[in-house]
Scaffold this active site. Sequence first.
Site, PDB file in Angstrom:
ATOM      1  N   LYS A   2       3.386  -6.647  -0.470  1.00 27.72           N
ATOM      2  CA  LYS A   2       3.303  -6.009  -1.802  1.00 27.72           C
ATOM      3  C   LYS A   2       4.685  -6.060  -2.768  1.00 27.72           C
ATOM      4  O   LYS A   2       4.731  -6.401  -3.821  1.00 27.72           O
ATOM      5  CB  LYS A   2       2.701  -4.813  -1.882  1.00 27.72           C
ATOM      6  CG  LYS A   2       1.178  -5.052  -1.423  1.00 27.72           C
ATOM      7  CD  LYS A   2       0.472  -3.772  -0.988  1.00 27.72           C
ATOM      8  CE  LYS A   2      -0.944  -3.827  -0.268  1.00 27.72           C
ATOM      9  NZ  LYS A   2      -1.623  -2.668  -0.252  1.00 27.72           N
ATOM     10  N   GLN A  35      -0.573   3.443   0.739  1.00 30.48           N
ATOM     11  CA  GLN A  35      -1.098   2.523   1.869  1.00 30.48           C
ATOM     12  C   GLN A  35      -2.052   3.213   2.875  1.00 30.48           C
ATOM     13  O   GLN A  35      -1.700   4.486   3.384  1.00 30.48           O
ATOM     14  CB  GLN A  35       0.109   1.751   2.686  1.00 30.48           C
ATOM     15  CG  GLN A  35      -0.093   0.949   3.597  1.00 30.48           C
ATOM     16  CD  GLN A  35      -0.839  -0.165   3.060  1.00 30.48           C
ATOM     17  OE1 GLN A  35      -0.392  -0.733   1.970  1.00 30.48           O
ATOM     18  NE2 GLN A  35      -1.955  -0.713   3.490  1.00 30.48           N
ATOM     19  N   ASP A  48      -4.694   0.413  -7.202  1.00 28.23           N
ATOM     20  CA  ASP A  48      -5.567   0.104  -6.248  1.00 28.23           C
ATOM     21  C   ASP A  48      -7.070   0.266  -6.348  1.00 28.23           C
ATOM     22  O   ASP A  48      -7.761  -0.196  -5.699  1.00 28.23           O
ATOM     23  CB  ASP A  48      -5.239   0.978  -4.912  1.00 28.23           C
ATOM     24  CG  ASP A  48      -4.459   0.102  -3.845  1.00 28.23           C
ATOM     25  OD1 ASP A  48      -4.329  -1.184  -3.862  1.00 28.23           O
ATOM     26  OD2 ASP A  48      -3.708   0.766  -3.058  1.00 28.23           O
TER      27      ASP A  48
END
Length: 307
Positions: free
Chosen positions: A53, A97, A120
């Site tokens: 990412k 994450q 996200d």
Amino acid sequence: MPARLIDGKSLAALVRASLGGAVASLAARGVRPGLAAVLVGDDPASRVYVRNKVLACEGTGLRSELHEFPEDASEGRVLDCLAALNADSRVHGILVQLPLPKGFDAERVLEAVSPAKDVDGFHAASLGALVRGRPGFVPGTPAGILRMLEHAAVPIAGAHAVIVGRSTIVGKPTALLLLQRDATVTICHSKTPDLPAVCREADILVAAIGRAAMITADYIRPGATVIDVGMNRIDSRDEAARIYRGSAEKLAAFDRKGSVLVGDVHPLDVGGRAAAYTPVPGGVGPLTIAMLMVNTVGSRERRPAVC
Ligand code: NDP
């Protein structure tokens, strides 16, 4: 007719290139969209995902920063970091994450991300907006799946979509997006009886299970479109031999690397049944990251992106 491969890698490159104009016009105003990633613990797979990412940010002209915490960090430290990132005007997107180490309350941590920076799409406010069909951040994997289906010109309205997996980050939001596009949606899970028969009803079959090569030929209706979300790292040679049914070529590839990445769909079966399918690797994974970039640039533009 041979099955069509839906190439996620090249589509992801297109999606990221399409952000070039927005990134350049922001740069002309002295603004660089910024993504902050928070990584807790030493899970090797999580480390690889976060690195990819960060690399994607650099390749797209975005600023990135990585905040790492040891496995035994307190939840309070992570929450403090999120509060600082929420207040930092150079940060337009924040991702935590997953999975978090044992002992963390993942819900509490995800809810601590400002909804305005929730690129996200895992905050309850983002998921609520998705349920209501309102604009908001859509999680990257479901948004990427929709982008792939649209790019491959797969008819969605009126299609029967079967999704195996009901997680909050993949299965459920994918179902909602397909429903918004007028598909008839069935969501399956570990208690669904006669799963192969349900899957064989699918025009569009999405596998988001986390079980290597589980979806074999008898789950796939001839002519269906198959989207494989699964990413399962296999490092046992016996397991690889079972999945690849002893194929010397595939096992030689395994021996060179010592492991292989396999989706939830059987890699040897899908091409013989489906009309179109996504490969693993090089399918849904790259799109997930590309849609994160879309959300981060959209966040800076104050227009949260939906796919
Ligand atoms: P979860 O573990 O959260 O959910 C898995 C789902 O699969 C559950 O709903 C579970 O059912 C269902 N399931 C498990 N076993 C079976 C079975 N035997 N039959 C039917 N259903 C079953 O996983 P995620 O949604 O987070 O991820 C799924 C996969 O996708 C993983 O391989 C993950 O690595 C991958 N992934 C890939 C991404 C990408 O970018 N390509 C992004 C995110 C995930 P139940 O609810 O009943 O337990």
